[in-house]
Design an enzyme around this catalytic site. Structure first.
Site, PDB file in Angstrom:
ATOM      1  N   ASP A  20       5.465 -45.534 -47.300  1.00 49.40           N
ATOM      2  CA  ASP A  20       6.029 -46.211 -46.128  1.00 49.40           C
ATOM      3  C   ASP A  20       7.282 -46.978 -46.537  1.00 49.40           C
ATOM      4  OD1 ASP A  20       6.515 -47.657 -43.827  1.00 49.40           O
ATOM      5  OD2 ASP A  20       4.472 -48.438 -43.624  1.00 49.40           O
ATOM      6  N   GLU A  47      -4.855 -43.693 -40.146  1.00 56.71           N
ATOM      7  CA  GLU A  47      -4.707 -44.746 -41.154  1.00 56.71           C
ATOM      8  C   GLU A  47      -5.909 -45.683 -41.082  1.00 56.71           C
ATOM      9  OE1 GLU A  47      -1.377 -47.398 -40.505  1.00 56.71           O
ATOM     10  OE2 GLU A  47      -1.514 -48.225 -42.521  1.00 56.71           O
ATOM     11  N   ARG A  75      -1.906 -43.915 -49.420  1.00 56.56           N
ATOM     12  CA  ARG A  75      -0.525 -44.392 -49.286  1.00 56.56           C
ATOM     13  C   ARG A  75      -0.174 -45.179 -50.533  1.00 56.56           C
ATOM     14  NH1 ARG A  75       1.877 -49.034 -45.199  1.00 56.56           N
ATOM     15  NH2 ARG A  75       1.338 -50.362 -46.960  1.00 56.56           N
ATOM     16  N   TRP A  84      12.594 -56.245 -42.075  1.00 56.11           N
ATOM     17  CA  TRP A  84      11.476 -56.480 -42.996  1.00 56.11           C
ATOM     18  C   TRP A  84      10.659 -55.213 -43.140  1.00 56.11           C
ATOM     19  CZ3 TRP A  84       6.116 -56.460 -41.784  1.00 56.11           C
ATOM     20  CH2 TRP A  84       5.303 -56.653 -42.925  1.00 56.11           C
ATOM     21  N   HIS A 121      -4.723 -47.595 -48.433  1.00 58.04           N
ATOM     22  CA  HIS A 121      -3.517 -48.138 -49.068  1.00 58.04           C
ATOM     23  C   HIS A 121      -3.772 -48.402 -50.548  1.00 58.04           C
ATOM     24  CE1 HIS A 121      -1.775 -50.070 -45.138  1.00 58.04           C
ATOM     25  NE2 HIS A 121      -2.088 -48.805 -44.984  1.00 58.04           N
ATOM     26  N   HIS A 170      -1.352 -45.552 -36.235  1.00 54.10           N
ATOM     27  CA  HIS A 170      -1.295 -46.760 -37.047  1.00 54.10           C
ATOM     28  C   HIS A 170      -2.704 -47.384 -37.113  1.00 54.10           C
ATOM     29  CE1 HIS A 170       0.964 -50.894 -37.324  1.00 54.10           C
ATOM     30  NE2 HIS A 170       0.833 -50.355 -38.521  1.00 54.10           N
ATOM     31  N   GLU A 201       5.002 -46.537 -35.268  1.00 56.11           N
ATOM     32  CA  GLU A 201       4.070 -47.661 -35.130  1.00 56.11           C
ATOM     33  C   GLU A 201       4.649 -48.794 -34.297  1.00 56.11           C
ATOM     34  OE1 GLU A 201       3.490 -48.424 -39.387  1.00 56.11           O
ATOM     35  OE2 GLU A 201       4.468 -50.354 -39.115  1.00 56.11           O
ATOM     36  N   TYR A 224       7.762 -54.706 -49.561  1.00 56.38           N
ATOM     37  CA  TYR A 224       6.830 -54.406 -48.479  1.00 56.38           C
ATOM     38  C   TYR A 224       5.615 -53.616 -49.003  1.00 56.38           C
ATOM     39  CZ  TYR A 224       4.205 -52.040 -45.071  1.00 56.38           C
ATOM     40  OH  TYR A 224       3.116 -51.577 -44.401  1.00 56.38           O
ATOM     41  N   HIS A 283       9.100 -48.595 -44.323  1.00 52.40           N
ATOM     42  CA  HIS A 283       9.081 -49.743 -43.409  1.00 52.40           C
ATOM     43  C   HIS A 283      10.440 -50.045 -42.772  1.00 52.40           C
ATOM     44  CE1 HIS A 283       6.863 -53.457 -42.045  1.00 52.40           C
ATOM     45  NE2 HIS A 283       5.944 -52.536 -42.013  1.00 52.40           N
ATOM     46  N   ARG A 340       3.079 -41.926 -34.662  1.00 51.82           N
ATOM     47  CA  ARG A 340       2.133 -42.899 -35.235  1.00 51.82           C
ATOM     48  C   ARG A 340       1.797 -44.117 -34.377  1.00 51.82           C
ATOM     49  NH1 ARG A 340       2.605 -45.681 -39.151  1.00 51.82           N
ATOM     50  NH2 ARG A 340       0.423 -45.449 -39.674  1.00 51.82           N
ATOM     51  N   ASP A 391      -4.363 -55.403 -38.599  1.00 55.86           N
ATOM     52  CA  ASP A 391      -4.030 -56.146 -37.374  1.00 55.86           C
ATOM     53  C   ASP A 391      -4.317 -55.347 -36.097  1.00 55.86           C
ATOM     54  OD1 ASP A 391      -1.381 -55.419 -39.030  1.00 55.86           O
ATOM     55  OD2 ASP A 391      -0.910 -55.031 -36.938  1.00 55.86           O
ATOM     56  N   ASN A 411       0.422 -58.370 -33.755  1.00 56.08           N
ATOM     57  CA  ASN A 411       0.436 -59.231 -34.940  1.00 56.08           C
ATOM     58  C   ASN A 411       1.568 -60.253 -34.898  1.00 56.08           C
ATOM     59  OD1 ASN A 411      -0.604 -60.020 -37.390  1.00 56.08           O
ATOM     60  ND2 ASN A 411       0.337 -58.377 -38.584  1.00 56.08           N
ATOM     61  N   GLU A 440       7.159 -42.383 -44.350  1.00 52.72           N
ATOM     62  CA  GLU A 440       7.020 -43.106 -43.070  1.00 52.72           C
ATOM     63  C   GLU A 440       8.163 -44.077 -42.830  1.00 52.72           C
ATOM     64  OE1 GLU A 440       3.130 -44.811 -42.822  1.00 52.72           O
ATOM     65  OE2 GLU A 440       3.814 -46.498 -41.602  1.00 52.72           O
TER      66      GLU A 440
HETATM   67  O1  KDG Z   1       1.888 -55.962 -38.311  1.00 50.97           O
HETATM   68  C1  KDG Z   1       2.675 -55.152 -39.145  1.00 50.97           C
HETATM   69  C2  KDG Z   1       1.807 -54.195 -39.918  1.00 50.97           C
HETATM   70  O2  KDG Z   1       0.888 -53.595 -39.045  1.00 50.97           O
HETATM   71  C3  KDG Z   1       2.620 -53.127 -40.608  1.00 50.97           C
HETATM   72  O3  KDG Z   1       3.499 -53.753 -41.492  1.00 50.97           O
HETATM   73  C4  KDG Z   1       1.706 -52.174 -41.337  1.00 50.97           C
HETATM   74  O4  KDG Z   1       3.496 -50.614 -41.666  1.00 50.97           O
HETATM   75  C5  KDG Z   1       2.310 -50.834 -41.600  1.00 50.97           C
HETATM   76  C6  KDG Z   1       1.392 -49.702 -41.791  1.00 50.97           C
HETATM   77  O5  KDG Z   1       1.889 -48.599 -41.908  1.00 50.97           O
HETATM   78  O6  KDG Z   1       0.188 -49.926 -41.799  1.00 50.97           O
HETATM   79 MG    MG Z   2       3.903 -48.473 -41.520  1.00 47.60          MG
END
Ligand code: KDG
Ligand code: MG
Length: 404
Positions: A212, A341, A149, A404, A124, A314, A264, A161, A214, A285, A318, A39, A238
């Protein structure tokens, strides 16, 4: 050799979002598909495949899947990393797809056959406030999903996020460059336990709840969050800390029984080895595409099985429906595979990648087609549709960059 690889095509396209797809054709006309999407870095992996990998594949025996993996990995001095491993992953998926078609078997049968009838998945749900979040949670439950999630807004932050103003969330939305977001952990750390407790009270004990973070917290903040969430019995928490600092998870673990998931952004078994062998996580993951394909992921999952760690790849939008197909086949055939997921796709993505895998009563099924069971609708894979799309970046209020 009549069944040697004759043609290797790298397709960059954008049916609703950007994807890179590898199409491998043999002299006797079998076609294998692989996903190579990273991505926001699509053209890097497309160039790696086109310039450095495709020429090496012409004339090779597509049945030598493991040897080709080793050739592309060990035969290259500059190895590892997301671009290289996604390229290898795409080739690996395409070769498994061809083997399935040559033998008339779905991929899961080639991997040892079913160990389960259906695969659990999670969707999600997000909302700026609790009522909006609960609306999405309820919609997923009504559709039969057993795991959700949950991500919510945080007072004082305009962006968070996993939470979108748009009901269809797509993180790589920046067209002119990465959108800039502001991140501060304190409000988040206060808000999340309260929000998730309200979700738990609403759904009862039977629904699996995930969250998550992140990769945004310091180890001690992550420990505090894990501890504060113990009473809600998360299915997992996560990516609590940046994934490079693996020792951080030991600190988190010392403080909490909340199950931890990560991986991921990992690409090889060596990225996972320390965490798995030291039992610092509960779920690993990696996406099939980003972890070098089915051949490498099954080794990682076997290592995880020895250490009581479960697999949970994951599956955001994307990762294309080709990767998702491979993941579902792997999940049906792998004992310690816990859950897949499934973020879901815009309708056009389903049309661009017609697939045999399907969702029924909140669970994923691989279908019975030979190979991966995915085809391409060529008219929806046009190079001209591709436009760079950027994931956001985040800064603290003092202006310094953060994860991020
Ligand atoms: O490209 C980044 C995303 O795939 C990510 O931010 C998604 O954290 C993610 C998830 O758990 O699906
Ligand atoms: Mg994630």
């Amino acid at each position: 050799m009549n069944d040697a690889i004759e043609r290797v095509e790298v397709l960059v396209s954008s049916p609703a979002r950007n994807y890179v797809t590898l199409r491998v054709t043999t002299r006797d006309g079998l076609v294998g598909l692989g996903d190579a999407t990273v991505n926001g870095r699509e053209l890097a992996v497309a160039a790696y495949l086109r310039e450095h990998v495709a020429p090496l594949l012409i004339g090779r025996d597509p049945g030598r899947i493991e040897d080709t993996w080793q050739y592309l990995y060990r035969g290259v001095y500059w190895r590892r990393g997301p671009i290289t491993m996604a390229a290898i992953g795409a080739v690996d998926l395409a070769l498994w797809d061809i083997l399935g078609k040559r033998t008339g078997q779905p991929l899961y049968a080639l991997l040892g056959g079913r160990v389960r009838d259906r695969l659990a998945t999670y969707r999600h749900a997000f909302g700026w406030d609790v009522p909006a979040l609960l609306e999405q949670v309820d919609a997923h439950r009504e559709a039969g999903f057993t795991h959700v999630r949950v991500q919510s807004g945080v007072p004082g932050l305009d962006t968070v996020y996993g939470v979108s103003k748009d009901p269809t969330y797509e993180p790589a939305a920046g067209r002119t460059g990465p959108p800039e977001e502001v991140w501060e952990p304190e409000g988040y750390l206060r808000t999340m336990p309260e929000v998730i407790a309200k979700v738990r009270a609403h759904v009862g004990d039977e629904v699996g709840l995930l969250h998550d973070a992140h990769h945004r917290l310091t180890p001690i903040q992550a420990a505090r969050l894990g501890k504060a969430l113990e009473d809600v019995h998360l299915y997992w928490l996560e990516d609590v800390t940046p994934a490079e600092d693996q020792e951080a998870l030991r600190l988190v673990r010392q403080h909490t029984t909340t199950p931890l998931a990560i991986g991921e952004v990992f690409n090889t078994a060596w990225d996972c080895q320390y965490l798995i062998e030291n039992r610092l996580i509960d779920f690993i993951r990696l996406a099939v595409v980003h972890g070098g394909g089915v051949s490498h992921l099954r080794k990682i999952f076997a290592l995880a099985e020895l250490h009581g760690v479960r697999a949970a790849p994951h599956g955001p939008s994307d990762v294309s429906p080709i990767s998702l197909a491979a993941s579902i086949h792997l999940g049906i055939a792998t004992h310690n595979f816990a859950i897949q997921e499934y973020m879901g796709y815009p309708d056009l993505v389903h049309e661009a990648f017609p697939h045999e895998w399907y969702v029924d009563q909140g669970h994923l099924h691989p279908g019975e087609a030979a190979g991966l069971g995915v085809t391409l609708e060529d008219a929806l894979h046009r190079r001209d549709d591709y436009q760079a799309a950027h994931l956001p970046v985040a800064r603290r209020r003092d202006g310094s960059m953060t994860d991020w």
